[in-house]
Design a protein around this motif. Structure first.
Motif, PDB file in Angstrom:
ATOM      1  N   VAL A 175       0.820  -1.216   0.000  1.00 32.38           N
ATOM      2  CA  VAL A 175       0.000   0.000   0.000  1.00 32.38           C
ATOM      3  C   VAL A 175       0.853   1.266   0.000  1.00 32.38           C
ATOM      4  N   PRO A 176       1.895   1.369   0.823  1.00 28.31           N
ATOM      5  CA  PRO A 176       2.687   2.620   0.817  1.00 28.31           C
ATOM      6  C   PRO A 176       3.433   2.888  -0.490  1.00 28.31           C
ATOM      7  N   VAL A 177       3.622   1.866  -1.337  1.00 30.00           N
ATOM      8  CA  VAL A 177       4.410   2.069  -2.565  1.00 30.00           C
ATOM      9  C   VAL A 177       3.522   2.151  -3.801  1.00 30.00           C
ATOM     10  N   ILE A 178       2.212   2.241  -3.616  1.00 24.08           N
ATOM     11  CA  ILE A 178       1.321   2.262  -4.780  1.00 24.08           C
ATOM     12  C   ILE A 178       1.605   3.461  -5.675  1.00 24.08           C
ATOM     13  N   GLY A 179       1.728   4.630  -5.087  1.00 25.55           N
ATOM     14  CA  GLY A 179       1.973   5.827  -5.891  1.00 25.55           C
ATOM     15  C   GLY A 179       3.274   5.741  -6.665  1.00 25.55           C
ATOM     16  N   ALA A 180       4.360   5.395  -5.960  1.00 25.82           N
ATOM     17  CA  ALA A 180       5.655   5.257  -6.637  1.00 25.82           C
ATOM     18  C   ALA A 180       5.636   4.114  -7.631  1.00 25.82           C
ATOM     19  N   GLY A 181       4.935   3.034  -7.282  1.00 26.64           N
ATOM     20  CA  GLY A 181       4.863   1.887  -8.176  1.00 26.64           C
ATOM     21  C   GLY A 181       4.176   2.213  -9.485  1.00 26.64           C
ATOM     22  N   ILE A 182       3.114   3.009  -9.429  1.00 29.64           N
ATOM     23  CA  ILE A 182       2.414   3.406 -10.651  1.00 29.64           C
ATOM     24  C   ILE A 182       3.315   4.261 -11.530  1.00 29.64           C
ATOM     25  N   LEU A 183       4.037   5.191 -10.914  1.00 24.90           N
ATOM     26  CA  LEU A 183       4.941   6.056 -11.687  1.00 24.90           C
ATOM     27  C   LEU A 183       6.035   5.242 -12.383  1.00 24.90           C
ATOM     28  N   VAL A 184       6.665   4.334 -11.641  1.00 28.19           N
ATOM     29  CA  VAL A 184       7.744   3.525 -12.223  1.00 28.19           C
ATOM     30  C   VAL A 184       7.190   2.590 -13.291  1.00 28.19           C
ATOM     31  N   SER A 185       6.011   2.022 -13.062  1.00 32.18           N
ATOM     32  CA  SER A 185       5.400   1.125 -14.042  1.00 32.18           C
ATOM     33  C   SER A 185       5.109   1.856 -15.345  1.00 32.18           C
ATOM     34  N   LEU A 186       4.538   3.047 -15.240  1.00 34.05           N
ATOM     35  CA  LEU A 186       4.242   3.827 -16.445  1.00 34.05           C
ATOM     36  C   LEU A 186       5.521   4.205 -17.183  1.00 34.05           C
ATOM     37  N   PHE A 187       6.546   4.585 -16.432  1.00 34.12           N
ATOM     38  CA  PHE A 187       7.822   4.928 -17.069  1.00 34.12           C
ATOM     39  C   PHE A 187       8.420   3.707 -17.763  1.00 34.12           C
ATOM     40  N   LEU A 188       8.335   2.551 -17.118  1.00 34.94           N
ATOM     41  CA  LEU A 188       8.876   1.317 -17.704  1.00 34.94           C
ATOM     42  C   LEU A 188       8.125   0.935 -18.970  1.00 34.94           C
ATOM     43  N   MET A 189       6.793   1.021 -18.929  1.00 33.12           N
ATOM     44  CA  MET A 189       5.983   0.596 -20.073  1.00 33.12           C
ATOM     45  C   MET A 189       6.095   1.543 -21.263  1.00 33.12           C
ATOM     46  N   PHE A 190       6.081   2.850 -20.990  1.00 31.37           N
ATOM     47  CA  PHE A 190       5.939   3.827 -22.072  1.00 31.37           C
ATOM     48  C   PHE A 190       7.230   4.577 -22.419  1.00 31.37           C
ATOM     49  N   VAL A 191       8.276   4.424 -21.606  1.00 34.03           N
ATOM     50  CA  VAL A 191       9.526   5.126 -21.901  1.00 34.03           C
ATOM     51  C   VAL A 191      10.700   4.149 -21.980  1.00 34.03           C
ATOM     52  N   ALA A 192      11.002   3.465 -20.883  1.00 37.18           N
ATOM     53  CA  ALA A 192      12.213   2.639 -20.817  1.00 37.18           C
ATOM     54  C   ALA A 192      12.170   1.470 -21.789  1.00 37.18           C
ATOM     55  N   ARG A 193      11.089   0.697 -21.782  1.00 39.00           N
ATOM     56  CA  ARG A 193      10.999  -0.459 -22.682  1.00 39.00           C
ATOM     57  C   ARG A 193      10.981  -0.041 -24.152  1.00 39.00           C
ATOM     58  N   PRO A 194      10.130   0.913 -24.561  1.00 42.44           N
ATOM     59  CA  PRO A 194      10.182   1.330 -25.974  1.00 42.44           C
ATOM     60  C   PRO A 194      11.545   1.881 -26.374  1.00 42.44           C
ATOM     61  N   LEU A 195      12.190   2.665 -25.497  1.00 48.51           N
ATOM     62  CA  LEU A 195      13.504   3.220 -25.825  1.00 48.51           C
ATOM     63  C   LEU A 195      14.523   2.100 -26.046  1.00 48.51           C
ATOM     64  N   SER A 196      14.501   1.095 -25.180  1.00 50.03           N
ATOM     65  CA  SER A 196      15.445  -0.013 -25.320  1.00 50.03           C
ATOM     66  C   SER A 196      15.172  -0.824 -26.585  1.00 50.03           C
ATOM     67  N   VAL A 197      13.900  -0.996 -26.944  1.00 53.84           N
ATOM     68  CA  VAL A 197      13.547  -1.764 -28.146  1.00 53.84           C
ATOM     69  C   VAL A 197      13.967  -1.020 -29.406  1.00 53.84           C
ATOM     70  N   PHE A 198      13.641   0.253 -29.494  1.00 50.91           N
ATOM     71  CA  PHE A 198      13.931   1.009 -30.709  1.00 50.91           C
ATOM     72  C   PHE A 198      15.440   1.200 -30.912  1.00 50.91           C
ATOM     73  N   ILE A 199      16.191   1.335 -29.818  1.00 48.48           N
ATOM     74  CA  ILE A 199      17.647   1.445 -29.962  1.00 48.48           C
ATOM     75  C   ILE A 199      18.251   0.086 -30.328  1.00 48.48           C
ATOM     76  N   SER A 200      17.792  -0.978 -29.678  1.00 48.25           N
ATOM     77  CA  SER A 200      18.337  -2.315 -29.944  1.00 48.25           C
ATOM     78  C   SER A 200      18.021  -2.787 -31.348  1.00 48.25           C
ATOM     79  N   LEU A 201      16.876  -2.378 -31.891  1.00 49.81           N
ATOM     80  CA  LEU A 201      16.446  -2.839 -33.216  1.00 49.81           C
ATOM     81  C   LEU A 201      16.592  -1.745 -34.274  1.00 49.81           C
ATOM     82  N   VAL A 202      17.500  -0.803 -34.050  1.00 49.32           N
ATOM     83  CA  VAL A 202      17.634   0.324 -34.967  1.00 49.32           C
ATOM     84  C   VAL A 202      18.062  -0.133 -36.370  1.00 49.32           C
ATOM     85  N   PHE A 203      18.821  -1.221 -36.462  1.00 48.44           N
ATOM     86  CA  PHE A 203      19.289  -1.700 -37.762  1.00 48.44           C
ATOM     87  C   PHE A 203      18.449  -2.861 -38.301  1.00 48.44           C
TER      88      PHE A 203
END
Length: 460
Positions: free
Chosen positions: A317-345
């Motif tokens: 319960v105390p980490v719900i707010g932080a957990g949502i922020l990190v989850s959204l960053f992972l789903m919409f920023v970190a993972r796409p960034l890693s995929v597009f850079i790794s598959l650039v060629f």
């Protein structure tokens, strides 16, 4: 006051009842088998509701835990880690056995890029975000990023192979190969960062050398054990069919333990061994595939139930707010960034890369890795574990559930019709150009009631 008194009386009576039962082997077997049967029963509903089975297994474990109706006390990170590692060895080996080399061969280099460069980018970006948002040290942030950096083989195999969506072979092969081979990188980063935190004299150059040694020994051991298993099984020549699954399981466990003992990556070795063995012909292959499929399901259930028992829901319960922020960053920023850079060629289209970005499922591996800081007794260990557990829940709830919809939205679903399971199985021989096909016969067809051999003779 009366309601509170009734609640305390109920809690006390339940506690007295639980502690009055001796922790005998019979009690452990009873609880374990009951939880497994409950999990299997709910698996049917998970498909109908579109909810991943792993999420239900975690939920059942949490309900059976100390803060749930079950009241089972379990707070041993070392035991939870050991159970998770054993289960993951079986899951990776079974996943390798069931993976066709022809499907993954075109994507080997792309999957390798995702499994190394992609994992590293995810760990660094999430680490920087966690450190800036949560106010923890940069090393603690990167440690958390490393823990959740890999996609989970159990989750990906389960979701991709249970959905009735027509995922193109190239994408399916890429995602399965990535999830089966990126755990070693996450394990290496997690252990390496813990070593740096505990020992400031650890050098980056030494860690890079260690990584190369682990990957090299892991790949070499996987090839040797995979080929060795095929030769051993084919030369066994024992009349007892039940011996073959036992020998194969022993090979998988030996592959992991021997590789880890010499300093290699056991996870990479056991997955490669399964992949190599599964793409060769050997005795009792069909029955072994069924055996490991069932054993992989048992491992998934046991692993997720254990991890569910280990977590305390009130600590989430105390980490719900932080957990949502990190989850959204992972789903919409970190993972796409890693995929597009790794598959650039690569030649993947934009919509295909977007789909690969979305199928970055997190599962048991991050939770298992989150026990490492607990065992090392790091300052932020409990916060990291609770955050990782919450992120896994959000990934399973939103990403896995939405995979069929994302396929259709991105217009890469190749489903034509649902393929029925054949009523019997024939061994597949790669060198013979044959296949088992099924087709519908209309009710008014002239072939109804006629011998098949007669119709074939007339056709010729």
């Amino acid at each position: 006051m009366k309601k509170k008194s009734n609640y305390l009386f109920h809690l006390a009576s339940r506690t007295i009842f639980l502690y009055s039962i001796p922790m005998t082997i019979e009690y452990i077997l009873f609880v374990g088998s009951a939880l497994i049967l409950i999990s299997i029963a709910f698996t049917r509903f998970s498909s109908n509701l579109g909810v991943p089975a792993l999420l239900l297994f975690l939920a059942i474990g949490m309900l059976a835990g100390s803060e749930g109706p079950g009241g089972i006390e379990f707070d041993d990170p070392s035991l939870a880690q050991s159970i998770g590692i054993v289960a993951l060895v079986i899951i990776l080996f079974a996943g390798g056995l069931d993976t066709k080399w022809t499907d993954v061969k075109p994507t080997v280099w792309h999957a390798s890029s995702l499994a190394t460069i992609g994992v590293f980018i995810t760990a660094m970006t999430v680490g920087a975000f966690v450190a800036s948002v949560l106010g923890v040290s940069l090393l603690s942030g990167i440690l958390m990023g490393a823990i959740i950096s890999s996609t989970d083989a159990a989750a990906v195999f389960s979701v991709l192979r249970s959905r009735r969506s027509g995922l193109p072979k190239k994408l399916k092969g890429l995602l399965e190969l990535e999830s089966g081979s990126n755990d070693p990188m996450a394990v290496f980063l997690t252990i390496g960062i813990i070593q740096i935190i505990l020992n400031s004299s650890a050098s980056i150059g030494g860690l890079i050398l260690l990584f190369l040694i682990q990957m090299g020994l892991g790949a070499l051991s996987g090839i040797i054990f995979g080929k060795g298993m095929v030769v051993f099984i084919n030369r066994l020549k024992i009349d007892y069919e039940g011996v073959y699954p036992v020998a194969s399981l022993a090979f998988a466990v030996l592959c992991y333990s021997a590789t880890a003992a010499i300093g290699g990556s056991g996870f990479l070795a056991v997955y490669l061994a399964g992949l190599i063995a599964g793409n060769n012909d050997f005795v009792q292959k069909k029955s072994l595939l069924r055996f490991f499929d069932g054993l992989a399901w048992l491992s998934q259930i046991a692993m997720f139930l254990t991890l569910g028992l280990f977590v305390f829901p009130s600590h989430l319960v105390p980490v719900i707010g932080a957990g949502i922020l990190v989850s959204l960053f992972l789903m919409f920023v970190a993972r796409p960034l890693s995929v597009f850079i790794s598959l650039v060629f690569s030649k993947f289209e934009l919509r295909e890369k977007a789909f690969i970005s979305w199928v970055g499922l997190r599962g048991a591996v991050p939770i298992i890795l989150a026990t490492f800081p607990l065992i090392a007794k790091l300052p932020d260990a409990e916060m990291i574990f609770n955050l990782v557990f919450f992120i896994v829940l959000t990934s399973a709830l939103f990403q896995a559930w939405s995979i069929p919809f994302s396929l259709r939205a991105l217009k890469i679903d190749t489903t034509t019709e649902t393929k029925r399971e054949a009523p019997f199985h024939l061994p597949q021989i790669e060198s013979v150009d044959t296949d088992l096909v099924d087709f519908f016969v209309p009710n008014n067809s002239a072939v109804i009631g006629q011998p098949i051999v007669e119709k074939i003779g007339r056709a010729h």
